[in-house]
Design an enzyme around this catalytic site. Structure first.
Site, PDB file in Angstrom:
ATOM      1  N   ASP A  30      18.915 -32.597 131.805  1.00  0.00           N
ATOM      2  CA  ASP A  30      20.278 -32.452 132.314  1.00  0.00           C
ATOM      3  C   ASP A  30      20.229 -32.274 133.831  1.00  0.00           C
ATOM      4  O   ASP A  30      19.388 -31.550 134.358  1.00  0.00           O
ATOM      5  CB  ASP A  30      20.974 -31.254 131.653  1.00  0.00           C
ATOM      6  CG  ASP A  30      22.482 -31.304 131.834  1.00  0.00           C
ATOM      7  OD1 ASP A  30      23.189 -31.534 130.834  1.00  0.00           O
ATOM      8  OD2 ASP A  30      22.949 -31.128 132.974  1.00  0.00           O
ATOM      9  N   ILE A  31      21.151 -32.938 134.526  1.00  0.00           N
ATOM     10  CA  ILE A  31      21.156 -32.891 136.000  1.00  0.00           C
ATOM     11  C   ILE A  31      21.591 -31.522 136.510  1.00  0.00           C
ATOM     12  O   ILE A  31      21.284 -31.156 137.651  1.00  0.00           O
ATOM     13  CB  ILE A  31      22.080 -34.014 136.545  1.00  0.00           C
ATOM     14  CG1 ILE A  31      21.700 -34.372 137.968  1.00  0.00           C
ATOM     15  CG2 ILE A  31      23.554 -33.630 136.459  1.00  0.00           C
ATOM     16  CD1 ILE A  31      22.348 -35.658 138.473  1.00  0.00           C
ATOM     17  N   ASN A  86      29.212 -30.351 122.322  1.00  0.00           N
ATOM     18  CA  ASN A  86      30.592 -30.128 122.731  1.00  0.00           C
ATOM     19  C   ASN A  86      31.423 -31.299 122.216  1.00  0.00           C
ATOM     20  O   ASN A  86      31.127 -32.452 122.535  1.00  0.00           O
ATOM     21  CB  ASN A  86      30.687 -30.032 124.263  1.00  0.00           C
ATOM     22  CG  ASN A  86      29.960 -28.818 124.814  1.00  0.00           C
ATOM     23  OD1 ASN A  86      29.956 -27.761 124.194  1.00  0.00           O
ATOM     24  ND2 ASN A  86      29.329 -28.973 125.963  1.00  0.00           N
ATOM     25  N   GLY A  92      34.703 -28.471 126.091  1.00  0.00           N
ATOM     26  CA  GLY A  92      33.782 -28.608 127.223  1.00  0.00           C
ATOM     27  C   GLY A  92      33.103 -29.953 127.336  1.00  0.00           C
ATOM     28  O   GLY A  92      32.242 -30.131 128.202  1.00  0.00           O
ATOM     29  N   GLN A  93      33.464 -30.903 126.467  1.00  0.00           N
ATOM     30  CA  GLN A  93      32.818 -32.220 126.569  1.00  0.00           C
ATOM     31  C   GLN A  93      33.339 -32.945 127.809  1.00  0.00           C
ATOM     32  O   GLN A  93      34.551 -33.043 128.031  1.00  0.00           O
ATOM     33  CB  GLN A  93      33.094 -33.062 125.312  1.00  0.00           C
ATOM     34  CG  GLN A  93      32.314 -34.375 125.327  1.00  0.00           C
ATOM     35  CD  GLN A  93      32.471 -35.183 124.038  1.00  0.00           C
ATOM     36  OE1 GLN A  93      33.217 -34.793 123.124  1.00  0.00           O
ATOM     37  NE2 GLN A  93      31.759 -36.288 123.961  1.00  0.00           N
ATOM     38  N   SER A  94      32.413 -33.435 128.618  1.00  0.00           N
ATOM     39  CA  SER A  94      32.797 -34.155 129.835  1.00  0.00           C
ATOM     40  C   SER A  94      32.323 -35.602 129.821  1.00  0.00           C
ATOM     41  O   SER A  94      32.871 -36.430 130.542  1.00  0.00           O
ATOM     42  CB  SER A  94      32.256 -33.432 131.079  1.00  0.00           C
ATOM     43  OG  SER A  94      30.847 -33.361 131.027  1.00  0.00           O
ATOM     44  N   HIS A  99      26.083 -36.535 122.575  1.00  0.00           N
ATOM     45  CA  HIS A  99      24.772 -36.032 123.011  1.00  0.00           C
ATOM     46  C   HIS A  99      24.592 -34.618 122.492  1.00  0.00           C
ATOM     47  O   HIS A  99      25.550 -33.857 122.360  1.00  0.00           O
ATOM     48  CB  HIS A  99      24.643 -36.057 124.534  1.00  0.00           C
ATOM     49  CG  HIS A  99      25.801 -35.433 125.242  1.00  0.00           C
ATOM     50  ND1 HIS A  99      27.013 -36.078 125.384  1.00  0.00           N
ATOM     51  CD2 HIS A  99      25.952 -34.215 125.821  1.00  0.00           C
ATOM     52  CE1 HIS A  99      27.857 -35.295 126.028  1.00  0.00           C
ATOM     53  NE2 HIS A  99      27.245 -34.148 126.297  1.00  0.00           N
ATOM     54  N   LEU A 100      23.330 -34.279 122.206  1.00  0.00           N
ATOM     55  CA  LEU A 100      22.961 -32.915 121.842  1.00  0.00           C
ATOM     56  C   LEU A 100      22.374 -32.260 123.082  1.00  0.00           C
ATOM     57  O   LEU A 100      21.487 -32.840 123.722  1.00  0.00           O
ATOM     58  CB  LEU A 100      21.881 -32.925 120.755  1.00  0.00           C
ATOM     59  CG  LEU A 100      22.261 -33.054 119.279  1.00  0.00           C
ATOM     60  CD1 LEU A 100      23.035 -34.329 119.031  1.00  0.00           C
ATOM     61  CD2 LEU A 100      20.995 -33.031 118.429  1.00  0.00           C
ATOM     62  N   HIS A 101      22.867 -31.080 123.419  1.00  0.00           N
ATOM     63  CA  HIS A 101      22.210 -30.271 124.455  1.00  0.00           C
ATOM     64  C   HIS A 101      21.113 -29.470 123.764  1.00  0.00           C
ATOM     65  O   HIS A 101      21.372 -28.813 122.746  1.00  0.00           O
ATOM     66  CB  HIS A 101      23.179 -29.265 125.075  1.00  0.00           C
ATOM     67  CG  HIS A 101      24.322 -29.862 125.834  1.00  0.00           C
ATOM     68  ND1 HIS A 101      24.340 -29.961 127.203  1.00  0.00           N
ATOM     69  CD2 HIS A 101      25.506 -30.377 125.418  1.00  0.00           C
ATOM     70  CE1 HIS A 101      25.484 -30.501 127.599  1.00  0.00           C
ATOM     71  NE2 HIS A 101      26.216 -30.758 126.533  1.00  0.00           N
TER      72      HIS A 101
HETATM   73  P1  5GP Z   1      29.138 -32.372 128.090  1.00  0.00           P
HETATM   74  O1  5GP Z   1      29.897 -31.562 129.104  1.00  0.00           O
HETATM   75  O2  5GP Z   1      29.800 -33.710 127.890  1.00  0.00           O
HETATM   76  O3  5GP Z   1      28.860 -31.660 126.808  1.00  0.00           O
HETATM   77  O4  5GP Z   1      27.717 -32.624 128.725  1.00  0.00           O
HETATM   78  C1  5GP Z   1      27.468 -33.584 129.692  1.00  0.00           C
HETATM   79  C2  5GP Z   1      26.231 -33.171 130.418  1.00  0.00           C
HETATM   80  O5  5GP Z   1      25.793 -34.271 131.216  1.00  0.00           O
HETATM   81  C3  5GP Z   1      26.429 -31.989 131.379  1.00  0.00           C
HETATM   82  O6  5GP Z   1      25.585 -30.919 130.990  1.00  0.00           O
HETATM   83  C4  5GP Z   1      26.070 -32.553 132.734  1.00  0.00           C
HETATM   84  O7  5GP Z   1      25.372 -31.651 133.548  1.00  0.00           O
HETATM   85  C5  5GP Z   1      25.221 -33.775 132.370  1.00  0.00           C
HETATM   86  N1  5GP Z   1      25.271 -34.832 133.366  1.00  0.00           N
HETATM   87  C6  5GP Z   1      26.370 -35.282 134.014  1.00  0.00           C
HETATM   88  N2  5GP Z   1      26.040 -36.296 134.838  1.00  0.00           N
HETATM   89  C7  5GP Z   1      24.692 -36.468 134.705  1.00  0.00           C
HETATM   90  C8  5GP Z   1      23.773 -37.381 135.315  1.00  0.00           C
HETATM   91  O8  5GP Z   1      24.106 -38.236 136.127  1.00  0.00           O
HETATM   92  N3  5GP Z   1      22.469 -37.261 134.937  1.00  0.00           N
HETATM   93  C9  5GP Z   1      22.053 -36.341 134.019  1.00  0.00           C
HETATM   94  N4  5GP Z   1      20.753 -36.317 133.718  1.00  0.00           N
HETATM   95  N5  5GP Z   1      22.914 -35.468 133.423  1.00  0.00           N
HETATM   96  C10 5GP Z   1      24.207 -35.545 133.766  1.00  0.00           C
END
Ligand code: 5GP
Length: 113
Positions: A30-31, A86, A92-94, A99-101
Site C-alpha cells: 500500500d502506498i 472496505n 472507507g472504500q476509495s 482488494h483485501l488489505h
Molecule cells: P480502500 O480505501 O479502497 O479500501 O483502499 C485503497 C487503498 O489503495 C488505500 O489504502 C490507498 O492507500 C491505496 N492506494 C491508493 N493509491 C495507490 C497507489 O497508487 N499505489 C498503491 N500501491 N496503493 C494505493
C-alpha cells in the site's frame, strides 16, 4: 470506460511494489501504509466491491483468501495479521476494484474504527 487504478498497476502503467503475481491476482505494498506491513491483495478481474461478486467469482475469492494466509506465512508475520475489505464509500472504500488489505506489525485493536 476508464481503467481502475489497480488495473493500471496490473498493466504496469503505474508503478507499484509488487510482492507477488499470478494469473488471478497481484499483491502490492500500500502506498500509504497504516501498519508496518500493509499489503493489498487484488484480483485481476475487476469486481468493483465485494457485494458485487457473484457465484462465478467463488474461485477468485477463495484464491485471494488462501493467498493472504500464504503470504503472511512467507513474510513471517507470526500468524498475526488482519484482513480488511472496505465495501462501499461509507465504509472507507476509495478504489472501486475489490482488494483485501493485509495489515500486520502493530497492535490491532478491536473493535476496529
Ligand atoms: P480502500 O480505501 O479502497 O479500501 O483502499 C485503497 C487503498 O489503495 C488505500 O489504502 C490507498 O492507500 C491505496 N492506494 C491508493 N493509491 C495507490 C497507489 O497508487 N499505489 C498503491 N500501491 N496503493 C494505493
Amino acid at each position: 470506460m476508464s481503467l481502475t487504478l489497480f488495473e493500471k498497476i496490473i498493466n504496469k502503467e503505474i508503478p507499484a511494489e509488487i510482492l507477488y503475481e499470478d494469473d488471478i491476482s497481484i499483491v502490492i505494498k500500500d502506498i500509504s501504509p497504516q501498519a508496518p506491513t500493509h499489503l493489498l491483495i487484488i484480483p485481476k478481474k475487476v469486481i468493483p466491491k465485494l457485494s458485487d461478486a457473484t457465484d462465478e467469482d467463488q474461485d477468485i475469492l477463495g484464491h485471494l483468501m488462501l493467498l493472504a494466509g500464504q503470504i503472511a506465512n512467507q513474510l513471517g508475520l507470526d500468524e498475526t495479521f488482519r484482513l480488511v475489505v472496505n465495501n462501499g464509500a461509507k465504509a472507507g472504500q476509495s478504489v472501486f476494484h475489490l482488494h483485501l488489505h493485509l495489515l500486520s506489525g502493530r497492535p490491532l485493536n478491536w473493535p476496529p474504527g
